[in-house]
Design a protein around this motif. Structure first.
Motif, PDB file in Angstrom:
ATOM      1  N   HIS A   1     -37.388  13.618-104.513  1.00 15.46           N
ATOM      2  CA  HIS A   1     -38.760  13.433-104.964  1.00 15.46           C
ATOM      3  C   HIS A   1     -38.774  13.683-106.471  1.00 15.46           C
ATOM      4  O   HIS A   1     -38.711  14.836-106.919  1.00 15.46           O
ATOM      5  CB  HIS A   1     -39.703  14.398-104.240  1.00 15.46           C
ATOM      6  N   LEU A   2     -38.835  12.614-107.237  1.00 19.96           N
ATOM      7  CA  LEU A   2     -38.727  12.721-108.688  1.00 19.96           C
ATOM      8  C   LEU A   2     -40.096  12.682-109.349  1.00 19.96           C
ATOM      9  O   LEU A   2     -41.001  11.989-108.877  1.00 19.96           O
ATOM     10  CB  LEU A   2     -37.870  11.568-109.224  1.00 19.96           C
ATOM     11  N   PRO A   3     -40.266  13.417-110.443  1.00 14.63           N
ATOM     12  CA  PRO A   3     -41.546  13.372-111.160  1.00 14.63           C
ATOM     13  C   PRO A   3     -41.827  11.957-111.645  1.00 14.63           C
ATOM     14  O   PRO A   3     -40.949  11.273-112.176  1.00 14.63           O
ATOM     15  CB  PRO A   3     -41.343  14.346-112.324  1.00 14.63           C
ATOM     16  N   GLY A   4     -43.072  11.519-111.466  1.00 11.48           N
ATOM     17  CA  GLY A   4     -43.435  10.150-111.822  1.00 11.48           C
ATOM     18  C   GLY A   4     -43.617   9.920-113.303  1.00 11.48           C
ATOM     19  O   GLY A   4     -43.709   8.784-113.755  1.00 11.48           O
TER      20      GLY A   4
ATOM     21  N   LEU B   1     -34.173   7.508-104.349  1.00 14.89           N
ATOM     22  CA  LEU B   1     -35.028   7.911-105.465  1.00 14.89           C
ATOM     23  C   LEU B   1     -36.460   7.489-105.201  1.00 14.89           C
ATOM     24  O   LEU B   1     -36.723   6.311-104.925  1.00 14.89           O
ATOM     25  CB  LEU B   1     -34.548   7.275-106.775  1.00 14.89           C
ATOM     26  N   GLN B   2     -37.383   8.436-105.298  1.00 16.35           N
ATOM     27  CA  GLN B   2     -38.793   8.125-105.042  1.00 16.35           C
ATOM     28  C   GLN B   2     -39.692   9.032-105.871  1.00 16.35           C
ATOM     29  O   GLN B   2     -39.489  10.238-105.927  1.00 16.35           O
ATOM     30  CB  GLN B   2     -39.108   8.307-103.561  1.00 16.35           C
ATOM     31  N   GLU B   3     -40.699   8.430-106.493  1.00 15.92           N
ATOM     32  CA  GLU B   3     -41.686   9.231-107.219  1.00 15.92           C
ATOM     33  C   GLU B   3     -42.477  10.109-106.263  1.00 15.92           C
ATOM     34  O   GLU B   3     -42.689   9.758-105.103  1.00 15.92           O
ATOM     35  CB  GLU B   3     -42.664   8.330-107.990  1.00 15.92           C
ATOM     36  N   GLU B   4     -42.938  11.227-106.773  1.00 19.27           N
ATOM     37  CA  GLU B   4     -43.658  12.194-105.949  1.00 19.27           C
ATOM     38  C   GLU B   4     -44.979  11.656-105.419  1.00 19.27           C
ATOM     39  O   GLU B   4     -45.484  12.154-104.406  1.00 19.27           O
ATOM     40  CB  GLU B   4     -43.909  13.475-106.757  1.00 19.27           C
ATOM     41  N   TYR B   5     -45.560  10.652-106.090  1.00 24.90           N
ATOM     42  CA  TYR B   5     -46.878  10.181-105.668  1.00 24.90           C
ATOM     43  C   TYR B   5     -46.822   9.137-104.544  1.00 24.90           C
ATOM     44  O   TYR B   5     -47.850   8.725-104.033  1.00 24.90           O
ATOM     45  CB  TYR B   5     -47.694   9.631-106.843  1.00 24.90           C
TER      46      TYR B   5
ATOM     47  N   SER C   1     -31.728  16.700-113.697  1.00 26.07           N
ATOM     48  CA  SER C   1     -31.439  17.874-112.886  1.00 26.07           C
ATOM     49  C   SER C   1     -31.552  17.548-111.400  1.00 26.07           C
ATOM     50  O   SER C   1     -30.689  17.941-110.586  1.00 26.07           O
ATOM     51  CB  SER C   1     -32.393  19.013-113.249  1.00 26.07           C
ATOM     52  N   LYS C   2     -32.609  16.802-111.029  1.00 30.88           N
ATOM     53  CA  LYS C   2     -32.786  16.409-109.623  1.00 30.88           C
ATOM     54  C   LYS C   2     -31.664  15.468-109.174  1.00 30.88           C
ATOM     55  O   LYS C   2     -31.153  15.580-108.055  1.00 30.88           O
ATOM     56  CB  LYS C   2     -34.144  15.744-109.435  1.00 30.88           C
ATOM     57  N   LEU C   3     -31.282  14.549-110.043  1.00 25.81           N
ATOM     58  CA  LEU C   3     -30.190  13.644-109.699  1.00 25.81           C
ATOM     59  C   LEU C   3     -28.897  14.421-109.458  1.00 25.81           C
ATOM     60  O   LEU C   3     -28.118  14.093-108.561  1.00 25.81           O
ATOM     61  CB  LEU C   3     -29.979  12.627-110.825  1.00 25.81           C
ATOM     62  N   GLY C   4     -28.693  15.445-110.271  1.00 32.89           N
ATOM     63  CA  GLY C   4     -27.493  16.252-110.129  1.00 32.89           C
ATOM     64  C   GLY C   4     -27.409  16.944-108.786  1.00 32.89           C
ATOM     65  O   GLY C   4     -26.303  17.226-108.293  1.00 32.89           O
TER      66      GLY C   4
END
Length: 304
Positions: free
Chosen positions: A270-273, A247-251, A292-295
């Motif tokens: 790449h998850l929204p921050g 898991l990592q923020e996009e920034y 949704s991304k985790l899924g």
């Protein structure tokens, strides 16, 4: 002449009504979205940072101090998340209402149970440590609801004329969130115990909420870039556990995480921050996007 006077009165009264709306500034877009959900059309809301920015490091530009100068309320994450940039803006704003302890200052961290509170002495060699606890608490939507309650209470005190509307909006938000949380938790039942890696320790609350199993962090210490030796050790220590996701923020830079994911078999997410408040995204929609991304990684069977 009569028509002119009537028009003038309409304009003046309209201007007075607009000025009566609370002008609210938040440190991060998640809080802006929660504030808008509670305040609705009766508040003006602006976030000092964007969802694409690391909230630890925001450029304290003069236009942000100007926004605080005109603010009735400042709502912050707290937990020393904004300690590196917000105090200078508060001082430059010359607005006593939004200083720490002022009538218009709300620290939402006082309304949630912070995890990972430091014990013993803390110094910079340990990285970007938050002694009071991990300030990324809005990754658990239960804490989002708690913050919305605190925001509604403060707005009602500052603008009693609209207090009933704030509470009505809060009730609607809580009812919606209750249904959504039940749905999110049902969707994540099969994810429980899944081993995951993170880049920065900003997903602790989400991981505990969903019952995931954290097994390693790409950063050796919070805010400290990973060295080759640390990366090699992390891969060696976690590959056998078969992490399902990283898991990592996009920034944050993705190069090192991409390598770790490749070597361990994890899916790099790449998850929204934060809530894209600047694009009218709501807080529940943000949580939806993360889920949704985790899924994509945790919803599949191992080995797929």
């Amino acid at each position: 002449m009569i028509r002119f006077v009537a028009t003038l009165l309409f304009v003046l009264l309209g201007a007075g009504t607009a000025q009566a709306r609370l002008n609210i500034v938040t440190s991060v877009p998640d809080l802006a979205a929660l504030t808008k959900a509670v305040g609705g059309a009766d508040v003006d809301v602006r976030s000092l940072s964007l969802s694409t920015q690391d909230p630890h490091f925001v450029d304290a530009r003069p236009n942000l101090a100007l926004a605080l100068n005109k603010a009735d309320v400042l709502i912050v994450l707290g937990g020393e998340m904004e300690v590196g940039w917000l105090p200078v803006l508060q001082r430059g704003a010359r607005n006593s209402a939004i200083l720490s302890g002022g009538r218009g200052y709300l620290d939402c961290s006082n309304h949630v149970a912070l995890k990972e509170q430091a014990t013993g002495a803390v110094d910079r060699s340990q990285g970007d440590i938050h002694p009071g606890g991990n300030p990324h608490y809005l990754r658990d939507p239960h804490n989002g609801v708690a913050c919305a309650e605190a925001i509604a209470e403060r707005l009602a005190k500052l603008d009693p004329e609209h207090a009933a509307l704030f509470r009505t909006n809060l009730d609607a938000f809580k009812a919606d969130m209750q249904k959504r949380i039940a749905g999110w938790e049902k969707a994540a039942v099969g994810w429980k115990g899944s081993p995951v890696l993170v880049y920065h320790k900003s997903w602790t609350y989400l991981i505990e909420w969903l019952g995931l199993r954290p097994i390693g962090t790409v950063e050796p210490r919070p805010g400290i870039p990973p060295s080759p030796a640390h990366v090699a050790r992390l891969i060696a220590e976690t590959a056998a556990s078969k992490p399902r996701a990283l898991l990592q923020e996009e920034y944050y830079p993705a190069g090192t995480s991409r390598l770790v994911a490749e070597k361990t078999g994890a899916t790099l997410l790449h998850l929204p921050g934060g809530t894209r408040f600047e694009k009218q995204q709501t807080y529940p929609e943000y949580v939806d996007a993360v889920m949704s991304k985790l899924g994509e990684a945790l919803g599949r069977e191992e080995g797929e």
